[in-house]
Scaffold this motif. Structure first.
Motif, short mmCIF file in Angstrom:
data_model
loop_
_atom_site.label_atom_id
_atom_site.label_comp_id
_atom_site.label_asym_id
_atom_site.label_seq_id
_atom_site.Cartn_x
_atom_site.Cartn_y
_atom_site.Cartn_z
N ARG A 208 0.74 -1.18 -0.06
CA ARG A 208 -0.10 0.04 -0.13
C ARG A 208 0.93 1.10 -0.01
N ILE A 209 1.81 1.21 0.57
CA ILE A 209 2.86 2.19 0.85
C ILE A 209 3.57 2.49 -0.59
N LYS A 210 3.89 1.47 -1.32
CA LYS A 210 4.36 1.30 -2.76
C LYS A 210 3.20 2.14 -3.86
N LYS A 211 2.27 1.98 -3.59
CA LYS A 211 1.20 2.49 -4.48
C LYS A 211 0.75 3.76 -4.10
N GLU A 212 0.89 4.15 -2.88
CA GLU A 212 0.43 5.42 -2.58
C GLU A 212 1.75 6.48 -2.83
N CYS A 213 2.88 6.03 -2.53
CA CYS A 213 4.10 6.75 -3.05
C CYS A 213 4.00 6.98 -4.59
N LYS A 214 3.55 6.20 -5.22
CA LYS A 214 3.82 6.04 -6.88
C LYS A 214 2.58 7.31 -7.15
N LEU A 215 1.36 7.15 -6.73
CA LEU A 215 0.34 7.93 -6.96
C LEU A 215 0.62 9.23 -6.40
N VAL A 216 0.86 9.49 -5.11
CA VAL A 216 0.88 10.93 -4.59
C VAL A 216 2.33 11.74 -4.73
N LEU A 217 3.44 10.74 -4.42
CA LEU A 217 4.60 11.63 -4.43
C LEU A 217 5.39 11.28 -5.80
N GLU A 218 4.85 10.48 -6.46
CA GLU A 218 5.53 9.98 -7.96
C GLU A 218 7.03 9.69 -7.61
N VAL A 219 7.04 8.61 -6.60
CA VAL A 219 8.14 7.94 -6.14
C VAL A 219 7.96 6.57 -6.68
N ASP A 220 9.30 6.07 -7.15
CA ASP A 220 9.14 4.54 -7.49
C ASP A 220 9.61 3.65 -6.51
N VAL A 221 8.87 2.73 -5.81
CA VAL A 221 9.29 1.90 -4.65
C VAL A 221 9.20 0.63 -5.21
N SER A 222 10.33 0.05 -4.79
CA SER A 222 10.55 -1.22 -5.17
C SER A 222 10.40 -2.23 -3.87
N LEU A 223 9.83 -3.36 -3.87
CA LEU A 223 9.71 -4.03 -2.63
C LEU A 223 10.65 -5.31 -2.74
N VAL A 224 11.75 -5.39 -1.98
CA VAL A 224 12.84 -6.47 -2.01
C VAL A 224 12.80 -7.42 -0.92
N ALA A 225 12.78 -8.52 -1.21
CA ALA A 225 12.52 -9.76 -0.21
C ALA A 225 13.88 -9.84 0.44
N LEU A 226 14.01 -9.99 1.79
CA LEU A 226 15.27 -10.04 2.60
C LEU A 226 15.83 -11.33 2.24
N ASP A 227 16.94 -11.27 1.99
CA ASP A 227 17.96 -12.55 1.79
C ASP A 227 18.79 -12.49 3.02
N ALA A 228 18.57 -13.08 4.06
CA ALA A 228 19.34 -12.93 5.51
C ALA A 228 20.76 -13.12 5.08
N GLU A 229 21.32 -14.16 4.41
CA GLU A 229 22.57 -14.44 4.22
C GLU A 229 23.30 -13.31 3.34
N SER A 230 22.66 -12.88 2.39
CA SER A 230 23.17 -11.75 1.84
C SER A 230 23.42 -10.41 2.27
N TYR A 231 22.09 -10.25 3.47
CA TYR A 231 22.20 -8.89 4.07
C TYR A 231 23.24 -9.18 5.22
N LYS A 232 23.46 -10.09 5.78
CA LYS A 232 24.76 -10.43 6.72
C LYS A 232 25.99 -10.05 6.28
N ALA A 233 26.05 -10.73 4.91
CA ALA A 233 27.50 -10.53 4.31
C ALA A 233 27.66 -8.75 4.01
N TYR A 234 26.76 -8.19 3.39
CA TYR A 234 26.42 -6.77 3.17
C TYR A 234 26.99 -5.92 4.39
N ARG A 235 26.39 -6.41 5.60
CA ARG A 235 26.59 -5.73 6.98
C ARG A 235 27.89 -5.83 7.32
N ALA A 236 28.50 -7.02 7.02
CA ALA A 236 29.95 -7.22 7.47
C ALA A 236 30.97 -6.60 6.48
N ASP A 237 30.42 -6.53 5.10
CA ASP A 237 31.52 -5.94 4.28
C ASP A 237 31.29 -4.46 4.33
#
Length: 167
Positions: A119-148
């Motif tokens: 719903r935030i994605k849709k509202e941001c697109k309509l009202v703020l003209e902002v493109d929001v992408s929903l990204v599924a959390l990949d826990a291992e990738s996220y942990k590596a990103y934090r470490a790096d």
């Protein structure tokens, strides 16, 4: 005259669908059987007022999150204009609970959090003209990103990780 007008069968089903939940999930949340939920949606049984209240409160929580988040994004963009954002969503209940213990009382299921993000994605697109992408959390990738990147666990770190996934 009563101020309470109960939801009819079609409205009950529409509310469930707008929350992005299955009949089984509604049954678990309301502590009724799945057969009861089917009966509510078929109109053969009335939706109990307590169950209706719970579901409408969940919908209200989502709407408040949408309003608050969009207001925050709008204020942020007045200072620093952007046109793309990434929101982390959680592919499983376990990951949602691990990373969002503070939301468990207001959003007891990851699907409700994902519904809010959609719903935030849709509202941001309509009202703020902002493109929001929903990204599924990949826990291992996220942990590596934090470490790096020398980042600690935080909502901001997850947001940075998600934004980096869009590049």
């Amino acid at each position: 005259m009563s101020k309470f007008a109960p939801l009819n069968a079609l409205e009950t089903q529409a509310l469930r669908l707008s929350l992005g939940l299955s009949q089984a999930q509604i049954a678990a949340l309301t502590k009724h059987s799945e057969a009861d939920v089917v009966a509510w949606e078929e109109g053969t049984q009335a939706l109990p007022q307590q169950a209706e209240k719970l579901l409408l409160e969940l919908d209200d929580v989502i709407e408040m999150q949408v309003l608050n988040t969009c207001d925050g994004i709008e204020a942020l963009f007045k200072k620093e204009p952007k046109r793309r954002l990434a929101f982390v969503v959680y592919p499983s209940q376990a990951l949602y609970q691990q990373y969002n213990p503070e939301f468990l009382s207001s959003q007891p299921l990851t699907e409700l959090y994902t519904t809010a993000a959609w719903r935030i994605k849709k509202e941001c697109k309509l009202v703020l003209e902002v493109d929001v992408s929903l990204v599924a959390l990949d826990a291992e990738s996220y942990k590596a990103y934090r470490a790096d990147n020398g980042l600690s666990e935080s909502r901001e770190s997850r947001a940075k990780w998600a934004a980096d996934q869009l590049k």
